[in-house]
Enzyme design. Structure first.
Site, PDB file in Angstrom:
ATOM      1  N   ASP A  81       0.726  -1.112  -0.007  1.00 36.52           N
ATOM      2  CA  ASP A  81      -0.028   0.048   0.033  1.00 36.52           C
ATOM      3  C   ASP A  81       0.732   1.358   0.131  1.00 36.52           C
ATOM      4  O   ASP A  81       0.729   2.341  -0.808  1.00 36.52           O
ATOM      5  CB  ASP A  81      -0.867   0.007   1.197  1.00 36.52           C
ATOM      6  CG  ASP A  81      -1.457  -1.127   1.285  1.00 36.52           C
ATOM      7  OD1 ASP A  81      -2.298  -1.517   0.688  1.00 36.52           O
ATOM      8  OD2 ASP A  81      -1.228  -2.054   2.188  1.00 36.52           O
ATOM      9  N   HIS A 117      -4.555  -3.618   6.395  1.00 40.23           N
ATOM     10  CA  HIS A 117      -4.303  -3.422   5.234  1.00 40.23           C
ATOM     11  C   HIS A 117      -5.722  -3.928   4.699  1.00 40.23           C
ATOM     12  O   HIS A 117      -6.022  -5.263   4.351  1.00 40.23           O
ATOM     13  CB  HIS A 117      -3.132  -4.742   4.782  1.00 40.23           C
ATOM     14  CG  HIS A 117      -3.285  -5.170   3.402  1.00 40.23           C
ATOM     15  ND1 HIS A 117      -3.009  -4.214   2.148  1.00 40.23           N
ATOM     16  CD2 HIS A 117      -3.339  -6.556   2.640  1.00 40.23           C
ATOM     17  CE1 HIS A 117      -2.976  -5.011   1.016  1.00 40.23           C
ATOM     18  NE2 HIS A 117      -3.071  -6.191   1.316  1.00 40.23           N
TER      19      HIS A 117
HETATM   20  P1  NAD Z   1      -1.885 -18.211  -4.586  1.00 35.95           P
HETATM   21  O1  NAD Z   1      -3.242 -19.171  -4.494  1.00 35.95           O
HETATM   22  O2  NAD Z   1      -1.403 -18.042  -5.980  1.00 35.95           O
HETATM   23  O3  NAD Z   1      -0.930 -19.246  -3.748  1.00 35.95           O
HETATM   24  C1  NAD Z   1      -1.019 -19.403  -2.515  1.00 35.95           C
HETATM   25  C2  NAD Z   1      -0.236 -20.740  -2.183  1.00 35.95           C
HETATM   26  O4  NAD Z   1      -0.532 -20.789  -0.761  1.00 35.95           O
HETATM   27  C3  NAD Z   1      -0.692 -21.907  -3.121  1.00 35.95           C
HETATM   28  O5  NAD Z   1       0.086 -22.481  -3.594  1.00 35.95           O
HETATM   29  C4  NAD Z   1      -1.407 -22.776  -1.903  1.00 35.95           C
HETATM   30  O6  NAD Z   1      -1.361 -24.031  -2.258  1.00 35.95           O
HETATM   31  C5  NAD Z   1      -0.471 -22.303  -0.585  1.00 35.95           C
HETATM   32  N1  NAD Z   1      -0.994 -22.825   0.821  1.00 35.95           N
HETATM   33  C6  NAD Z   1      -2.305 -23.031   0.847  1.00 35.95           C
HETATM   34  N2  NAD Z   1      -2.445 -23.120   2.132  1.00 35.95           N
HETATM   35  C7  NAD Z   1      -1.048 -23.564   2.700  1.00 35.95           C
HETATM   36  C8  NAD Z   1      -0.719 -23.996   3.943  1.00 35.95           C
HETATM   37  N3  NAD Z   1      -1.381 -24.140   4.898  1.00 35.95           N
HETATM   38  N4  NAD Z   1       0.769 -24.020   3.976  1.00 35.95           N
HETATM   39  C9  NAD Z   1       1.400 -23.506   2.934  1.00 35.95           C
HETATM   40  N5  NAD Z   1       1.111 -23.177   1.726  1.00 35.95           N
HETATM   41  C10 NAD Z   1      -0.308 -23.123   1.667  1.00 35.95           C
HETATM   42  O7  NAD Z   1      -2.178 -16.972  -3.939  1.00 35.95           O
HETATM   43  P2  NAD Z   1      -1.247 -15.553  -4.021  1.00 35.95           P
HETATM   44  O8  NAD Z   1      -1.423 -14.811  -5.212  1.00 35.95           O
HETATM   45  O9  NAD Z   1       0.328 -15.975  -4.080  1.00 35.95           O
HETATM   46  O10 NAD Z   1      -1.594 -14.902  -2.758  1.00 35.95           O
HETATM   47  C11 NAD Z   1      -1.209 -15.291  -1.582  1.00 35.95           C
HETATM   48  C12 NAD Z   1      -1.850 -14.538  -0.413  1.00 35.95           C
HETATM   49  O11 NAD Z   1      -1.243 -13.263  -0.213  1.00 35.95           O
HETATM   50  C13 NAD Z   1      -3.284 -14.647  -0.328  1.00 35.95           C
HETATM   51  O12 NAD Z   1      -3.874 -14.586   0.909  1.00 35.95           O
HETATM   52  C14 NAD Z   1      -3.158 -13.056  -0.975  1.00 35.95           C
HETATM   53  O13 NAD Z   1      -4.654 -12.362  -0.285  1.00 35.95           O
HETATM   54  C15 NAD Z   1      -2.263 -12.325  -0.156  1.00 35.95           C
HETATM   55  N6  NAD Z   1      -1.755 -10.925  -0.656  1.00 35.95           N
HETATM   56  C16 NAD Z   1      -1.222 -10.255   0.155  1.00 35.95           C
HETATM   57  C17 NAD Z   1      -0.908  -8.983  -0.046  1.00 35.95           C
HETATM   58  C18 NAD Z   1      -0.544  -7.825   1.033  1.00 35.95           C
HETATM   59  O14 NAD Z   1      -0.094  -6.800   0.649  1.00 35.95           O
HETATM   60  N7  NAD Z   1      -0.413  -8.108   2.308  1.00 35.95           N
HETATM   61  C19 NAD Z   1      -0.689  -8.704  -1.610  1.00 35.95           C
HETATM   62  C20 NAD Z   1      -0.901  -9.579  -2.126  1.00 35.95           C
HETATM   63  C21 NAD Z   1      -1.649 -10.801  -1.967  1.00 35.95           C
HETATM   64  C1  LMR Z   2      -3.497  -6.562  -2.463  1.00 29.63           C
HETATM   65  O1  LMR Z   2      -3.742  -5.466  -1.916  1.00 29.63           O
HETATM   66  O2  LMR Z   2      -3.300  -6.339  -3.824  1.00 29.63           O
HETATM   67  C2  LMR Z   2      -3.720  -7.829  -1.947  1.00 29.63           C
HETATM   68  O3  LMR Z   2      -3.988  -7.688  -0.747  1.00 29.63           O
HETATM   69  C3  LMR Z   2      -4.724  -8.858  -2.703  1.00 29.63           C
HETATM   70  C4  LMR Z   2      -6.165  -8.337  -2.752  1.00 29.63           C
HETATM   71  O4  LMR Z   2      -6.863  -9.221  -2.279  1.00 29.63           O
HETATM   72  O5  LMR Z   2      -6.368  -6.993  -2.702  1.00 29.63           O
END
Ligand code: NAD
Ligand code: LMR
Length: 305
Positions: free
Chosen positions: A160, A188
């Site tokens: 962010d 967030h």
């Molecule tokens: P994705 O679905 O592509 O990948 C997530 C991975 O986690 C998958 O490979 C899945 O098999 C694995 N997983 C599920 N349960 C698990 C466990 N118990 N132990 C280990 N691995 C496990 O998702 P992504 O796009 O890579 O996003 C991952 C997370 O990050 C989501 O929750 C998303 O909302 C979050 N995110 C946060 C931010 C932020 O700024 N804080 C930004 C983007 C995404």
């Molecule tokens: C983001 O900010 O891009 C991540 O937290 C993914 C989402 O769900 O918005």
């Protein structure tokens, strides 16, 4: 003399953020160009084959700093000896959802992985939670890993923060490297505060999901590298950044929440920037995002009971 390798855990490493993040770490983007690393990659059994594919690609990329790769579905093996843990594993939201809508799926992961980290990670391991709802997952991890010092547990609001820098740079037509010291307060989520760019920054994650049909990945991976790099190597003089950290009551934010504050870092420790003036508008926003985090905390406990 060559430095000893640092062990970096990435959970959810077979997912889309993982795929963007592990090569950045192996190239030195997170810990510097002279810091060898050993990557620990964890995913769940249905993703084991894909995880192995990522490992094959890491070998094929011949990264000079990469001294080893552990790719596993065993949480104990993954956590053993790690100095840095980037917790990405979990489920992303889909179009039309709020981040807290993935709470019931994700929060239990953080309860169970807390004890593996507590028992098996290196002493003084630094933890960054990325998976949503990031602040509340980090809080649950903290509460179920009481022996990990609270100063070592954080969540990602740097994306962010970077989005706000990017928006200011675009709108004012200045280089992004010439913009600094924006602040993300609180969650967030769509109650966070960010100066006059509030709605664009708040809704940027949703806009990316709408455009890509997948949530942000390269920018999230890059922000995770920025977060850890600044935490470990320090912020430049006169610059502060946003980190989700355990509230000590600064700015009248209730203690006991993982809340995003402006911080400076030195010698591997963050410090909340004190004494900034908060106007009435901002005060309301700081309180609203704290209130939302208290509600999320209660919701998390109801999901775990
Ligand atoms: P994705 O679905 O592509 O990948 C997530 C991975 O986690 C998958 O490979 C899945 O098999 C694995 N997983 C599920 N349960 C698990 C466990 N118990 N132990 C280990 N691995 C496990 O998702 P992504 O796009 O890579 O996003 C991952 C997370 O990050 C989501 O929750 C998303 O909302 C979050 N995110 C946060 C931010 C932020 O700024 N804080 C930004 C983007 C995404
Ligand atoms: C983001 O900010 O891009 C991540 O937290 C993914 C989402 O769900 O918005």
């Amino acid at each position: 003399m060559a430095k000893d390798p640092v062990r970096v855990l990435v959970t959810g490493a077979a997912g889309q953020i993982g795929y963007a993040l592990v090569p950045m770490i192996a190239r030195g983007v997170m810990l510097g160009p002279d810091q060898p690393v050993i990557l620990h990659m964890l995913d769940i059994p249905p993703a084991a084959e894909s995880l192995n594919g990522v490992k094959m690609e890491l070998v094929d990329a011949a990264f000079p700093l990469l001294k080893g790769v552990v790719a596993t579905t065993d949480v104990v093996e993954a956590c053993t000896g790690v100095n840095i843990a980037v917790m990405v594993g979990g489920f992303p939201r889909k179009e039309g959802m709020e981040r807290k809508d993935v709470m019931s799926k994700n929060v239990s992961i953080y309860k169970s992985q807390a004890s593996a980290l507590e028992k098996h990670a290196a002493a003084n391991c630094k933890v960054l939670v990325v998976a949503n709802p990031a602040n509340t997952n980090a809080l649950i991890l903290k509460e179920y890993a009481p022996s990990i010092p609270e100063k070592n547990i954080s969540c990602l609001t740097r994306l962010d923060h970077n989005r706000a820098l990017g928006q200011i740079s675009e709108r004012l037509k200045v280089q992004v490297s010439d913009v600094k010291n924006v602040i993300i307060w609180g969650n967030h989520s769509s109650t966070q505060l960010n100066g006059e760019f509030i709605s664009t920054v708040q809704q940027r994650g949703a806009a990316i999901i709408k455009a890509r049909k997948l949530s942000s990945a390269l920018s999230a991976a890059s922000a995770a590298c920025d977060h850890i790099r600044d935490w470990v190597l320090g912020t430049p003089q006169g610059t502060f950044v946003s980190m989700g950290v355990y509230s000590d009551g600064s700015y009248n934010v209730p203690a006991g929440l993982i809340y995003s504050f402006p911080v400076t870092t030195a010698n591997g420790e963050w410090k909340i920037v004190q004494g900034l003036s908060i106007d009435e508008f901002s005060r309301k926003k700081l309180d609203a995002t704290a209130e939302e985090l208290s509600e999320e905390k209660n919701l998390a406990y109801s999901c775990l009971s």
